[in-house]
Design a protein around this motif. Structure first.
Motif, mmCIF file in Angstrom:
data_model
loop_
_atom_site.group_PDB
_atom_site.id
_atom_site.type_symbol
_atom_site.label_atom_id
_atom_site.label_comp_id
_atom_site.label_asym_id
_atom_site.label_seq_id
_atom_site.Cartn_x
_atom_site.Cartn_y
_atom_site.Cartn_z
ATOM 1 N N PHE A 149 48.240 46.264 36.925
ATOM 2 C CA PHE A 149 48.395 46.179 35.475
ATOM 3 C C PHE A 149 49.560 45.285 35.052
ATOM 4 O O PHE A 149 49.585 44.799 33.913
ATOM 5 C CB PHE A 149 48.459 47.581 34.878
ATOM 6 N N GLN A 152 47.591 42.190 35.024
ATOM 7 C CA GLN A 152 46.745 42.171 33.828
ATOM 8 C C GLN A 152 47.565 41.819 32.582
ATOM 9 O O GLN A 152 47.080 41.104 31.693
ATOM 10 C CB GLN A 152 46.061 43.525 33.630
ATOM 11 N N LEU A 412 38.476 41.017 30.067
ATOM 12 C CA LEU A 412 39.817 41.117 30.640
ATOM 13 C C LEU A 412 39.812 41.892 31.948
ATOM 14 O O LEU A 412 40.429 41.484 32.938
ATOM 15 C CB LEU A 412 40.756 41.803 29.634
ATOM 16 N N GLU A 413 39.087 42.999 31.982
ATOM 17 C CA GLU A 413 39.075 43.827 33.185
ATOM 18 C C GLU A 413 38.372 43.118 34.350
ATOM 19 O O GLU A 413 38.825 43.195 35.497
ATOM 20 C CB GLU A 413 38.385 45.170 32.907
ATOM 21 N N THR A 416 40.620 40.492 35.738
ATOM 22 C CA THR A 416 41.657 41.174 36.521
ATOM 23 C C THR A 416 41.110 41.582 37.881
ATOM 24 O O THR A 416 41.771 41.415 38.915
ATOM 25 C CB THR A 416 42.167 42.422 35.773
ATOM 26 N N CYS A 420 42.758 40.090 41.264
ATOM 27 C CA CYS A 420 43.428 41.076 42.119
ATOM 28 C C CYS A 420 42.623 41.433 43.368
ATOM 29 O O CYS A 420 43.084 42.242 44.186
ATOM 30 C CB CYS A 420 43.727 42.348 41.324
ATOM 31 N N ALA A 428 40.617 48.073 37.620
ATOM 32 C CA ALA A 428 41.294 47.129 36.736
ATOM 33 C C ALA A 428 41.272 47.588 35.283
ATOM 34 O O ALA A 428 41.597 46.825 34.377
ATOM 35 C CB ALA A 428 40.644 45.756 36.851
ATOM 36 N N THR A 429 40.882 48.831 35.053
ATOM 37 C CA THR A 429 40.789 49.404 33.711
ATOM 38 C C THR A 429 41.726 50.596 33.634
ATOM 39 O O THR A 429 41.616 51.527 34.431
ATOM 40 C CB THR A 429 39.356 49.867 33.408
#
Length: 440
Positions: A149, A152, A412-413, A416, A420, A428-429
């Motif tokens: 995160f 992110q 976005l997720e 990410t 990653c 990723a959330t």
């Protein structure tokens, strides 16, 4: 809690752990979480961490206060504590320094942990992901989760800074709408006073309205899709990074997508070196754009013209261009939403001005040039089997001087997840929402 501990006073005196290592034989006040504790004869150790780092606290029987020494053996892992002590050099301690405590205050004692929060170097939890998500607030204690995160945050901030630097207007579209944005039926219905309403599945119509007046807009906004997926790359509440640009075609906005992803990756490499190391990411590179027509791309992976790419075909295409962004442009009109412009502004055209972008083995974006002519839009809505009356306000917004325009969105997720190197988008959330999960 000790009467000596005053939160307001501590805020003025607090030393972050990373800064402790710059201290030389001085008294510091720190606070954080107990990573681990152990005892070796008459010596007791506590590893304490805050958001910046980790340091060892060492107490020797007879050399520290008896109450402090006794307490050091009774504090549970992940308890929040305050320590007042002296920083000394130590060859045995991690990073060469440790704290000799004068005072320890337990601010909140942790109960038995319901999930595995590792304290070893690998940081690999033995708890299955579903249960870790049940106790997400505790899973955030893991350095790997924190690394995801922090990256992110860099992604979102880089996206925002990139488009601010190009004089885009940031917008906040409505989350509650009266009808489908894209003509699909996978929407969450809600009661809105005496009316039926829906959670927005896309900011599509609203960003077009703004771009047609203010030329360039971007946003980071939540959207909801009531699709009954159960895959490693789908969730039902998504944070979308969107743009919409006047006087632009599909190729102009594809170039912007290429440039913003390049900027994002560049900033992650620059600002998140430590986090990438924690996650074991060694081959992240700044990608370049590979541009293929839909027809050429589908042939390359053995697909059929007129059909969408399968996940396997998406991975295959990305494997052919390792680490780069693959743009498949000029898709069949039949595979794109009603608002995507058909080539030549011809309602009967079989090819559209729409594209997809693939990166890291999966689709990260879909977009293209929009229809800015109201009568053509009505024809396309009807061609998709939809009722133009359901889109009256949207259609009307193009009757008063709307320019040609184009745009796209990136999840976005999902971006990410790719950067990653994660197996599941839920990792990723922060607080995932899927078919079964509404808490925490």
């Amino acid at each position: 809690m000790s009467e000596k501990f005053n939160l307001s006073d501590f805020n003025k005196k607090r030393t972050l752990i990373d800064d402790v290592f710059k201290s030389k034989n001085k008294t510091v006040e720190i606070a954080g979480w107990v990573q681990n504790s152990r005892e070796l004869g008459k010596i007791r150790f506590i590893l304490i961490r805050d958001s910046t780092g980790l340091i060892q606290v060492t107490g020797v029987k007879g050399k520290v206060d008896e109450k402090v020494f006794d307490l050091m053996n009774k504090i549970s892992r992940e308890s929040v504590i305050y320590i007042n002590g002296k920083v000394v050099d130590s060859k045995q301690a991690p990073n060469g320094k440790e704290i000799i405590p004068d005072e320890i205050v337990v601010l909140n004692s942790a109960e038995d942990l319901p999930i595995d929060v590792p304290f070893n170097e690998s940081d690999n939890s033995k708890t299955e992901m579903s249960k870790r998500l049940d106790f997400r607030f505790l899973d955030f204690h893991r350095k790997k989760t924190q690394a995801i995160f922090k990256i992110q945050g860099t992604i979102a901030n880089s996206f925002r800074e990139f488009f601010y630097s190009k004089d885009f207007i940031e917008m906040q579209p409505p989350a509650i709408i009266s009808s489908s944005s894209e003509g699909g039926t996978e929407m969450f219905e809600i009661k809105y006073f005496e009316q039926k309403a829906y959670l927005a599945q896309s900011p599509q119509l609203y960003k077009q309205m703004l771009a047609c007046s203010m030329e360039k807009t971007f946003m980071i906004t939540p959207v909801w899709r009531a699709e009954k997926h159960n895959t490693t790359r789908h969730i039902n509440e998504i944070r979308q990074m969107d743009i919409e640009v006047a006087f632009a075609d599909q190729f102009a906005v594809m170039k912007m997508l290429e440039e913003v992803v390049q900027s994002i990756v560049k900033n992650v490499l620059k600002n998140n070196e430590k986090e990438l190391e924690i996650l074991g990411i060694k081959n992240l590179k700044i990608p370049k754009g590979i541009y293929l027509s839909y027809e050429d791309a589908i042939k390359k992976v053995g697909g059929k013209i007129g059909e969408d790419f399968t996940p396997e075909q998406e991975r295959k295409l990305c494997d052919m261009h390792k680490g780069d962004i693959v743009f498949t442009h000029s898709w069949p009109t039949s595979l794109k939403p009603f608002y995507i412009m058909p080539q030549g502004e011809n309602s009967k055209a079989k090819i559209s001005e729409g594209f997809d972008a693939l990166y890291g083995g999966m689709e990260i974006s879909s977009g293209g040039q929009r229809i800015h002519l109201s009568e053509l839009l009505i024809e396309r809505i009807k061609a998709k089997g939809l009722n133009p009356k359901s889109f009256t306000s949207y259609i009307d917004s193009f009757r008063f001087g709307a320019p040609p325009h184009a745009g796209w969105s990136i999840g976005l997720e999902r971006l990410t997840q790719i950067i990653c190197g994660l197996d599941n988008v839920k990792e990723a959330t922060m607080f995932p929402r899927d078919r079964e999960r509404l808490t925490p």
